[in-house]
Each structure stands twice: as C-alpha cells, then as structure tokens.
Design an enzyme around this catalytic site. Structure first.
Site, short mmCIF file in Angstrom:
data_model
loop_
_atom_site.label_atom_id
_atom_site.label_comp_id
_atom_site.label_asym_id
_atom_site.label_seq_id
_atom_site.Cartn_x
_atom_site.Cartn_y
_atom_site.Cartn_z
N GLY A 78 4.40 1.30 6.46
CA GLY A 78 3.89 2.47 7.17
C GLY A 78 4.78 2.96 8.30
O GLY A 78 4.31 3.64 9.21
N SER A 79 6.09 2.67 8.23
CA SER A 79 6.95 3.16 9.32
C SER A 79 7.05 4.68 9.31
O SER A 79 7.19 5.31 10.36
CB SER A 79 8.34 2.51 9.26
OG SER A 79 9.07 2.99 8.16
N ASN A 80 6.95 5.29 8.14
CA ASN A 80 6.96 6.77 8.09
C ASN A 80 5.65 7.34 8.61
O ASN A 80 5.64 8.39 9.26
CB ASN A 80 7.25 7.26 6.67
CG ASN A 80 8.74 7.21 6.36
OD1 ASN A 80 9.51 8.05 6.81
ND2 ASN A 80 9.15 6.20 5.62
N MET B 271 2.97 4.06 -3.56
CA MET B 271 3.69 3.70 -4.78
C MET B 271 2.87 3.94 -6.06
O MET B 271 2.88 3.12 -6.96
CB MET B 271 4.13 2.23 -4.68
CG MET B 271 5.01 1.97 -3.48
SD MET B 271 6.35 3.17 -3.27
CE MET B 271 7.75 2.13 -3.55
N ARG B 272 2.19 5.08 -6.12
CA ARG B 272 1.45 5.45 -7.33
C ARG B 272 1.67 6.91 -7.65
O ARG B 272 1.84 7.71 -6.73
CB ARG B 272 -0.07 5.30 -7.09
CG ARG B 272 -0.51 3.92 -7.16
CD ARG B 272 -1.97 3.72 -6.85
NE ARG B 272 -2.10 2.31 -6.73
CZ ARG B 272 -2.25 1.47 -7.74
NH1 ARG B 272 -2.38 1.94 -8.96
NH2 ARG B 272 -2.28 0.18 -7.55
N LEU B 273 1.59 7.21 -8.95
CA LEU B 273 1.66 8.62 -9.33
C LEU B 273 0.34 9.30 -9.01
O LEU B 273 -0.73 8.69 -9.15
CB LEU B 273 1.92 8.74 -10.84
CG LEU B 273 3.35 8.47 -11.31
CD1 LEU B 273 3.41 8.58 -12.83
CD2 LEU B 273 4.32 9.45 -10.68
N ASN C 13 6.09 14.43 -0.73
CA ASN C 13 6.52 13.02 -0.81
C ASN C 13 7.90 12.86 -0.19
O ASN C 13 8.69 13.80 -0.15
CB ASN C 13 6.56 12.59 -2.28
CG ASN C 13 6.92 11.11 -2.45
OD1 ASN C 13 6.43 10.26 -1.71
ND2 ASN C 13 7.77 10.80 -3.41
N HIS D 281 11.29 10.31 -0.62
CA HIS D 281 11.85 9.34 -1.56
C HIS D 281 13.24 8.92 -1.09
O HIS D 281 14.04 9.77 -0.70
CB HIS D 281 11.91 9.96 -2.96
CG HIS D 281 12.42 9.01 -3.99
ND1 HIS D 281 11.63 7.99 -4.51
CD2 HIS D 281 13.64 8.89 -4.59
CE1 HIS D 281 12.35 7.30 -5.38
NE2 HIS D 281 13.56 7.82 -5.45
C1 GAR Z 1 10.23 4.65 2.34
O1 GAR Z 1 11.60 4.33 2.34
C2 GAR Z 1 9.92 5.71 1.30
O2 GAR Z 1 10.96 6.64 1.14
C3 GAR Z 1 9.76 4.87 0.06
O3 GAR Z 1 9.05 3.76 0.48
C4 GAR Z 1 9.42 3.44 1.82
C5 GAR Z 1 8.16 3.24 2.63
O4 GAR Z 1 8.46 2.76 3.91
N1 GAR Z 1 9.07 5.59 -0.95
C6 GAR Z 1 9.29 5.45 -2.25
O5 GAR Z 1 10.11 4.65 -2.72
C7 GAR Z 1 8.47 6.35 -3.16
N2 GAR Z 1 8.98 6.36 -4.48
P1 GAR Z 1 7.36 2.77 5.06
O6 GAR Z 1 6.09 2.14 4.47
O7 GAR Z 1 7.94 1.94 6.14
O8 GAR Z 1 7.13 4.19 5.45
#
Ligand code: GAR
Length: 193
Positions: free
Chosen positions: A15-17, A93-95, A110, A112
């Site tokens: 969840g850093s984003n 991580m789901r469609l 999203n 990526h």
């Molecule tokens: C992020 O790097 C995001 O871009 C990636 O998961 C990570 C989540 O980090 N997303 C994917 O790979 C989607 N296909 P976070 O939980 O620290 O935000």
C-alpha cells in the site's frame, strides 16, 4: 469551490501507493476525497496504513464468493453507498470484471511497473530485467477488460544498465509515488487527457 471527486483505492499488499495518494491529498497536491481502501487480502499492510490515516477500509476474500460477478456486485453496492466516483488501483492484483467496468466506465485507473505495452501482468520488474531491457518504468492507464491493456495516460522511464533489482525497484516506487498523484490530479481537473 467545486466538489472533490470521491475515490476508492484498491490494493493487495504493502500500500505504498495508497499512502502516497493519501499524503498528496493531505498536502493539498491532489484534490480528491479518499473515502475507502479496498483489499482482497485482509492481512495486507494497506489495512494498517488506512487505520493509521483514519481512512475506512474494507477487506473481502474472493474465494468466499462463488464468482467474480458476485463479489463485484457486493463491492459495487459498497462503493455506491460511499458515493465513490473513481476507482484507483494501486497494486491490486486482480482483473476487474464487467460488473465494475460497467458501473465505473472510464473511471478506473491503474498503475503498472513497466513501460506498457511491454511486460504486462505479474512481476513486471522481473520480466523487464529477465528480458535484458535497456529501460524500466511506470505506466498509469485506464482499465479495460484486458491485462494492463487500457489507454495510456502517463509514462516515465529510466535506464537500468548495470543496476540490481533492488535499485530498480526503489526507483520505480519513487517514480510511482510522484507520478500517480500528479496524474490523478491532471485527470480530475480535465476529464480528458
Ligand atoms: C506497485 O509497484 C504497482 O505498480 C504494482 O504493484 C506495486 C504495489 O506496491 N502493480 C502491479 O504490478 C499491477 N499489475 P504498493 O502496494 O506498495 O503500492
């Protein structure tokens, strides 16, 4: 003053984003109201982050539902109850299936960790390194029914020659934490990009 768009952030892990988006809102850099954090993994750290920030979170376990349609119907109701207008996927991580795609048409975004269309799907950073690519990067895009196939809104890349995975990952996250809030701000201010 115009009302701020209500957003829900979907995350499956750290969840850093989610944190970066919440911080940008608090700092006045992103005009939005983060009303709900949604996770498909009840033990994910994003739940703890939400608790610390005083943001409501909602966890569900997909395997407890007979189908994606059923859990998405449940999520849709929850999102409507909270007046959510935009879905912001941040490491979810789901469609997304037809129920949510129809309910939030052109309002699901999203992030990526690759320069799409290269390296969609899981472990994009690992894929990038294994392919010997010259650059790694980040893409923010609209979500459609495919795997990381929706229209691209913003991208940023950097050269990775000789860099180890850890360093590449750190740079990706640094970019993500700036690029995602900034792109959402642009998107919410102008409904086209
Ligand atoms: C992020 O790097 C995001 O871009 C990636 O998961 C990570 C989540 O980090 N997303 C994917 O790979 C989607 N296909 P976070 O939980 O620290 O935000």
């Amino acid at each position: 003053m115009a009302t701020k768009p209500k957003i829900a952030v979907f995350a499956s892990g750290n969840g850093s984003n989610f944190q970066a988006i919440a911080d940008a809102i608090q700092a006045g850099k992103l005009d939005a109201e983060l009303v709900l954090a949604i996770t498909d993994r009840p033990a994910a750290f994003v739940v703890e982050r939400a608790r610390r920030l005083g943001i409501e979170s909602f966890s569900f376990v997909p395997s407890q539902y007979d189908s994606k349609q059923l859990y998405e119907e449940m999520l849709k109701e929850k999102l409507f109850e909270h007046g959510v207008e935009w879905l912001v996927l941040a490491g979810y991580m789901r469609l997304i299936g037809p129920v949510l795609l129809d309910a939030f048409e052109n309002r699901i975004i999203n992030i990526h960790p690759s320069v799409l269309p290269a390296f969609p799907g899981k472990d994009a950073i690992g894929q990038t390194l294994a392919a010997g690519a010259e650059k790694a990067g980040v893409t923010v895009h609209y979500v459609d029914a495919g795997m990381d196939t929706g229209s691209i809104i913003a991208q940023q890349s950097f050269p990775i020659a000789g860099r180890k995975r850890e360093a590449v990952e750190a740079e990706i996250h640094k970019i993500e934490h700036e690029l995602y809030p900034a792109t959402l701000q642009r998107l919410f201010k102008h409904s086209f990009i």
